[in-house]
Every structure is written in structure tokens, then in C-alpha cells.
Design an enzyme around this catalytic site. Sequence first.
Site, PDB file in Angstrom:
ATOM      1  CE  LYS A 162      -5.946   5.322  -6.638  1.00 35.14           C
ATOM      2  NZ  LYS A 162      -4.984   4.925  -5.599  1.00 35.14           N
ATOM      3  CG  ASP A 191      -3.243   1.889  -6.154  1.00 26.07           C
ATOM      4  OD1 ASP A 191      -3.131   0.877  -5.438  1.00 26.07           O
ATOM      5  OD2 ASP A 191      -3.119   3.053  -5.714  1.00 26.07           O
ATOM      6  CD  GLU A 219       0.472   2.163  -6.064  1.00 25.89           C
ATOM      7  OE1 GLU A 219       0.483   2.894  -5.058  1.00 25.89           O
ATOM      8  OE2 GLU A 219       0.390   2.600  -7.229  1.00 25.89           O
ATOM      9  CG  ASP A 244       1.162   2.740  -1.762  1.00 28.37           C
ATOM     10  OD1 ASP A 244       1.908   3.373  -0.989  1.00 28.37           O
ATOM     11  OD2 ASP A 244       0.123   3.251  -2.234  1.00 28.37           O
ATOM     12  CE  LYS A 268       0.922   6.754  -2.304  1.00 29.78           C
ATOM     13  NZ  LYS A 268      -0.405   6.135  -2.086  1.00 29.78           N
TER      14      LYS A 268
END
Length: 365
Positions: A162, A191, A219, A244, A268
Site C-alpha cells: 500500500k 496499490d 493499482e 480498481d 471486487k
Amino acid sequence: MKIKSIETFSITVPLKQPFKTALRTVTKLKTIIVKITLEDGTVGYGEAPPTHVITGETKQSIEACIHEVLKPLLVGKSIHHLESLFDDMKRSIVGNSSAKAAVDIALYDCFAQLAEMPLYQLLGGWKNSIETDYTVSVNEPDLMAQHASNYINQGFNILKIKVGKDTIHQDIERIQTIREHVGHEPNIRLDANQGWSVKEAIYAINHMEDLQLNIELIEQPVPAHDIKGLKQVTQHTHTPIMADESVFSLYDAKGVLELGAADLINIKLMKSGGIHEALKIVRLAEAYNVECMVGSMIETKLGITAASHLAASQKNITRYDFDAPLMLSHDVVDGGVYYDKNIIHLPDQPGLGINFIKESMNSYD
């Protein structure tokens, strides 16, 4: 076979340690469990974790959507008309993707049980095991490197790092420090959770390429609404870029794919509104020769089991981000997928393979 009842329950589970991204910090999972019962006694489960910074939903809004809109719509109807049920759900209320996803998952669980097949086989049956990454929360570089090393030592080969918080230079330092600790063999994907501007993203990615930090993909580097900016980043870097938060629906995916704004798409279930709509995105992406990853919010093993059934069923889903249950202080789900370090195995039982939820639950009937 008619739908007899739809119930919801709430569960709270502490995390082992805080989960930190550019968007939020989570210390405990608060999630909604959906239970659908058919007239023959078949029970199907679904899950909807409130993630208001991403989907805009809260616990209260999820429960209200299910009980005030979806439940009256579905109870008394036949499970054998799935396409009609999903179409009714889609048209009944705008948004509310997590609430729809939880009901969608429970319907698929029931349907696959009636078919006496594991759900991943009913959906396509591409494989019965997948490899997950493990997420390193955004922290100070040395702490992130320590966590990364721990996950590698536990048997994980893919790390999802992250970034997108503080300055771009601190993010680069984070990745350099992690590489110094884990070496160049582990697969690292980043991400940013919308945390960079277009200029920052292009600068950071090019700089990390020059440093040969060997990043698999980046991402959602820029804000979700900035599709043109996402395309700029994709065009001006060599590292693959994954959309995303920019892709919730089939129509979002169509816009990204037609523009060539990303190299990959992360699906997702809580964004797409469930398995039914997610499958449409997978197939559209395949038509553009764009591979997909399936990820999750912070969820119990119930939600991850549903996402894993989808992910294992399709050839065009090639990456998996299903570490959320490993972050919880204890397991609250009996059955479902099981972990062998970094490998997730799909259950052989019909449906999702969920037996019951262990934790005491607060009911909303």
C-alpha cells in the site's frame, strides 16, 4: 423452489493489527451476513462489509436496502429464475452494490446447492486452487519492510504494498527499503488507492523503473473519476497499470477498456454488485485481451470464499488478492475455502461450502 426468507446479521471481528491505506485505517471488521432460506430448507449465505469510503455504504444503509427493497422483491419468487431475479435487483435501486452483492452471493450459494455442485464448477470450473498475495499496510519504511519480510517467511511469494500516503518520495523510499529486505525474487505489486496525481504517478513509476525495483503492476494510481489521467499514466509508463476504484460496473469497464486507460482490471464483488455482474466484466475484459484480478474489501472467509469461487472459475482471472481473513484475530466461518500458506483451496461441497457462522450475531429480521 421459492425463496422463503431473507435475514441479516451483524458481526464484529478485531484485526490482528491496523490495516492502513491511503483512504482509511481499519482496526476491526464490522460486516453484515445475509442468510437466504428456501422453502425446502436450503440455506445460502452472503456478506456485505460496509466500506463507505469506497462504495458509499454504511451498516445502516446496507440493512435498509436489503430489508426495505430487496427482501420484498425476492421473497416468494423462484430461485430457478436467477436471471430474472438479478435483473429485478439491478433495476430496483441505484447503487448499493455491497447490499446487492451479499444477496447475489447467497442466491448463487442456494442455486449451486440445488444443482449439487461447488459454485466454482457451476460457474466454469477453470481450477480448484489459487495463489493469494499478502498486503503490507502503509507505514514507516522500516516497519513495512519488517512486515514484508515476515510475510515472505510465512510462505507468501506475492506482496501487495500500500502506497499513496504522505509524499511521492516517501512512497519510493518505502519500496526501496522493502526490496532491500526481501530481495528481488518476491513478486511486488503496488496499490496507491487513488493517492497520486497524474504527474506524481508518472514520475514515481518511471523512477522506480529506473531503480529496477521490479514492480509487477500499479493499482489505481490516480483518483477513480480521472479516466483520462489513468490513460496518461498507462501510456507514459512501462509497468502495467490496473484500474480498481475506477471500475464498479460493466459500463465503467467498457469506458476504461474502450479508451485503453488501463492494462488490467481489479474486480471486487462489493463494487460490481455480486457475481452475476462481475462475470459480465470478466467476459468483456477478455474480449479486449485484458486480464482481471479479483480482490476484496476487509471481509470474513465467507465473502472471500464467494470471491474465490468466481476467481477460480474463469480463465481470464489471473491474479488474486484474498488475504483478508488472515488479518482477522480469529476465524468466524466454518467451512468455505482453506489456506495452505499462500495457496487457497476451493471446497468440494455444493454451493459455497459454508457450514455456519460461529460468532454470536445480532439479528435484523
